[in-house]
Design an enzyme around this catalytic site. Structure first.
Site, PDB file in Angstrom:
ATOM      1  N   SER A   1     -14.469  25.961 -27.078  1.00 40.16           N
ATOM      2  CA  SER A   1     -15.667  25.444 -27.607  1.00 40.16           C
ATOM      3  C   SER A   1     -16.458  24.629 -26.726  1.00 40.16           C
ATOM      4  O   SER A   1     -17.492  24.213 -27.220  1.00 40.16           O
ATOM      5  CB  SER A   1     -15.467  24.934 -29.047  1.00 40.16           C
ATOM      6  OG  SER A   1     -14.928  26.093 -29.781  1.00 40.16           O
TER       7      SER A   1
ATOM      8  N   GLU B   1      16.103 -11.326  21.410  1.00 41.41           N
ATOM      9  CA  GLU B   1      15.750 -10.059  22.170  1.00 41.41           C
ATOM     10  C   GLU B   1      15.511 -10.539  23.865  1.00 41.41           C
ATOM     11  O   GLU B   1      16.031  -9.887  24.589  1.00 41.41           O
ATOM     12  CB  GLU B   1      14.793  -9.543  22.031  1.00 41.41           C
ATOM     13  CG  GLU B   1      14.769  -8.728  20.562  1.00 41.41           C
ATOM     14  CD  GLU B   1      15.794  -7.378  20.561  1.00 41.41           C
ATOM     15  OE1 GLU B   1      15.871  -7.135  21.470  1.00 41.41           O
ATOM     16  OE2 GLU B   1      15.998  -7.093  19.269  1.00 41.41           O
TER      17      GLU B   1
END
Length: 797
Positions: free
Chosen positions: A461, A86
């Site tokens: 239940s 770069e």
């Protein structure tokens, strides 16, 4: 001749750039430039990291996946790779590299393109952090040059490179070198090899086009170009270069989100987003510490998945989940299931597989990037004689890995049942209410709806213990009797038409409250609620954390309303916790990037029941496990208590049980309110999953903890031997049929007798003349008996 002209042209261009740069400094005072000082306090958007109670990372939330690091944490091999490809003159230029611009200009002229920009790392930083726009305009480029020069005057080279390395895009939503190293290679940036560092350094140029996951050949060429540049710049020697380019890419996705914690993480995300906002959640670099126990979470996930698969196999082959060809996918080899990146390639693992080819005796499948083979013998449980009757190309099916050879060997599998039923499992710490594990469904990729917290299901239940606890508060004891027989009670309009039926359509006459709980007798529960009043039951439920609307109709005793799974778990935890009710929570604290605490949650505990009531309820519920509807769990080690839950039409199945330390609630059902299957009670559909989880949980505990018992009876409660059928104090006539019962010290039952035994052995109809109904106890009448017989006949047809 042409070469000389080109060189003179380059020299002239270089001189022009130098002069232009000097002019740019003068122009800076006339151009409106953003403040470079913003970089002094600039913090790149960072992920919120979610941690389990042991400090391990279980997931993250981010718009950009990023883990910022310091300059010292960035390996030299990566720095060299970036500089080589770069900005080789990075440590020599003042922010703008004239020779780099010249090279880029010439390449663009010769190629008639704008592929090369010639930007330095400093210029790229100005773009990446948003100080200048990314538009390709002359004024933008001029601003970029001016800002780069100013940045170089205010920051050191190392600071600039660190900002760049933490900001740059590496593709797939990953930003910064640390996050990129972990995503592509499953390691920290400090551990990168030369070849790995070169691969990452080459990605920022075009992250999407150079992805090693999507375009491996392009990525390989780019990596080798970076290595070539490092060789040219003298950063590596020829043997090192040759060795590096010979290495394979070695990149694969590594995810930081465990699928076993997906539902839990989604609850964390919702809470953080609603409390702190989306921007802070996704970009603030927060650390969220949670209550999750990773080991218990894995057990919970595996237990629910295996339990639902086994249940579906009992219900029958459900067919393939879907057919991707019918969804428009023509090339089956391109299909990717979202669960495949998380797959652990080990024997016994459940996995989704795509059917590629089918014959009568075997099928060719695709799992991830590997081939698999299914033989008819591994699908015999379906009772089919040919695979043609089970699957076709394009079907997505659930399989279990049987043999997993090293790649590229073919994996052999067995066919499993993709559940059409769903489920949820929650584990709480009894003492604090901390959610230790949470699973909201069979598969987060299939459905992100959390059935543990978001859903409300008919509790059935499983609500009965609250009725009995209210009765114990009112002065009853587990040894007291009630007459289990048909009664007519007011319906919602107040008319005497409601007649509760027991599950097996039979009645038992004189029974103890313990027996009624252990065998989940509907008629007894409804009658008991009438005796203590529905309002009193509602008050107790409120104290245990039930916030949903309850109405004191007789059917409330049978759980005719809906509750979240986590609420039922918390209510039961109070029984185990000596009557101390807990508020479920899953977040401990949230800290910002500077360590400041933004949110904090602490246990909320309150005395909801007396210790005496809580002890008698727990002692009663241990009987459910030892000899009642949950007797399948009796062989588990440790001291356990709990209750099954079943709704009238088998739409919801529950089991909520606890040890002295944890409460585990399991719900099974369908997202649409439809029957699970015939006779699919809580004991049949939910209890097996609870047993699977508790067995694994108990096995991992030290023996001293595994054998830990519930607390001793508190003052005011005593344990005495009683006849379990009559509830009377045991005598030698009772023989071996004796249990220890928890009763109030001031309410000891009288001694049992031969007469009591004879009455207990009579059919319930004949017991009527010997039974004295208690104050407020609904009476059994001929009309009630007739209605019950008619209802039982109608339901059993």
């Amino acid at each position: 001749m042409g070469g000389k002209l080109l060189r003179w042209f380059a020299v002239g261009l270089l001189a022009g750039i130098i002069l232009g740069s000097l002019a740019a400094v003068v122009l800076a005072s006339f151009i409106d430039l953003p403040a470079v000082e913003a970089l002094t306090t600039y913090q790149p958007p960072a992920a919120t990291v979610v941690k389990a109670r042991d400090g391990s990372v279980i997931g993250s939330f981010a718009a950009e996946k990023r883990l910022p690091v310091s300059f010292e944490q960035i390996p030299k091999v990566f720095r060299d790779a970036v500089l080589a490809v770069e900005d080789a003159n990075f440590y020599r230029h003042p922010g703008v590299d004239p020779s780099g611009v010249a090279r880029a200009f010439l390449r663009n002229v010769l190629s008639l393109s704008k592929a090369q920009g010639g930007s330095t790392i400093t210029q790229q930083l100005a773009r990446n952090v948003g100080i200048v726009s990314r538009e390709k305009k002359l004024i933008r480029k001029l601003k970029e040059i001016l800002l780069a020069i100013e940045i170089e005057q205010k920051f050191s080279k190392d600071q600039i490179f660190t900002l760049y390395a933490n900001q740059v895009n590496f593709g797939h939503g990953v930003y910064g070198v640390e996050a990129a190293a972990r995503f592509y290679f499953g390691k920290s940036a400090s551990a990168l090899t030369l070849a790995e560092a070169a691969l990452l350094a080459g990605l920022p140029q075009r992250p999407a086009d150079l992805s090693p996951l999507d375009h491996p050949q392009r990525a390989l060429r780019r990596r080798n170009h970076v290595l070539q540049r490092m060789l040219e710049e003298g950063m590596i020697d020829r043997p090192t270069y040759e060795k590096a380019i010979a290495e394979p890419l070695g990149a694969s996705p590594h995810f930081d989100r465990e699928t076993s914690a997906a539902y839990f993480l989604e609850e964390v995300r919702r809470l953080l987003e609603s409390s702190l906002g989306t921007e802070l959640l996704l970009e603030g670099g927060l650390t969220a510490e949670t209550t999750l126990d990773p080991a218990l979470q894995q057990l919970a996930e595996e237990s629910l998945r295996e339990g639902l698969v086994e249940l579906q196999k009992r219900l029958g082959w459900p067919g393939a989940l879907r057919n991707v060809k019918e969804e428009g996918i023509v090339n089956l080899a391109t299909f990717r299931h979202p669960s495949w990146p998380y797959l652990r390639w080990r024997t016994g693992e459940l996995a989704y597989a795509l059917v590629l080819e089918v014959s009568s005796e075997h099928a060719k499948l695709l799992i991830g990037n590997r081939q698999a083979r299914l033989e008819l013998a591994e699908a015999r449980w379906t009772k089919r004689s040919s695979l043609f009757s089970l699957v076709k190309p394009g079907d997505l099916v659930l399989v279990r890995l049987k043999e997993v050879p090293a790649p590229p060997g073919t994996v052999t599998v067995s066919l499993e049942a993709e559940p059409k039923v769903e489920g949820a499992l929650v584990v709480l710490d009894n003492r604090t209410g901390a959610i230790l594990a949470l699973v909201g469904g069979f598969d987060f990729n299939r459905s992100q709806f959390d059935r543990a917290i978001q859903a409300k299901r008919q509790v059935g239940s499983a609500f009965k213990p609250m009725v009995y606890a209210a009765a114990y508060e009112a002065g009853y004891s587990p040894a007291d009797t009630i007459f289990d027989a048909p009664v007519l009670l007011p319906d919602e309009q107040g008319l005497p038409t409601y007649c509760p039926l027991n599950y097996y359509r039979k009645y038992y006459g004189m029974v103890t409250l313990r027996f009624a709980v252990e065998h989940s007798l509907n008629a007894s529960a409804v009658k008991l609620q009438q005796m203590v009043s529905g309002e009193r039951v509602i008050d107790l439920a409120r104290r245990l954390g039930v916030r949903e609307e309850l109405r004191p109709y007789p059917s409330m005793a049978l759980g005719s309303f809906e509750l979240p799974v986590v609420t039922t778990a918390a209510a039961y935890a109070a029984f185990a916790n000596g009557g101390m009710a807990v508020e479920p929570y899953f977040l401990l604290r949230v800290r910002d990037s500077q360590g400041k605490t933004l949110l904090e949650q602490r246990p909320q505990v309150r005395q909801a029941l007396s210790q005496q009531v809580a002890y008698m309820m727990t002692h009663t519920l241990t009987g459910v496990v030892q000899r009642g509807t949950a007797a399948k769990a009796a062989s588990l080690p440790g001291h356990l208590a709990g209750k099954t839950g079943t709704t009238d039409a088998y739409t919801d199945a529950w089991f909520i049980g606890y040890s002295p330390r944890i409460t585990c609630a399991v719900w099974v059902g369908r997202d649409k309110k439809e029957p699970i299957g015939r006779r699919m009670t809580g004991a049949e559909a939910a209890l097996p999953t609870w047993i699977r989880f508790m067995q694994a949980y108990l096995q991992r505990l030290p023996e001293a903890i595994r054998s830990e018992d519930f607390p001793l009876p508190p003052s005011g409660v005593t344990l005495i031997p009683v006849d379990p059928r009559t509830g009377l104090r045991a005598t030698p006539d009772c023989g071996d049929n004796v249990i220890l019962e928890a009763v109030p010290e001031d309410k000891l039952p009288p001694a049992c007798s031969a007469q009591a035994h004879r009455i207990a052995e009579l059919p319930w109809e004949q017991q009527l003349r010997y039974y004295t109904f208690k104050p407020g106890e609904p009476l059994t009448t001929p009309e009630a008996i007739a209605v019950a017989a008619a209802k039982a006949s109608e339901k059993d047809q």
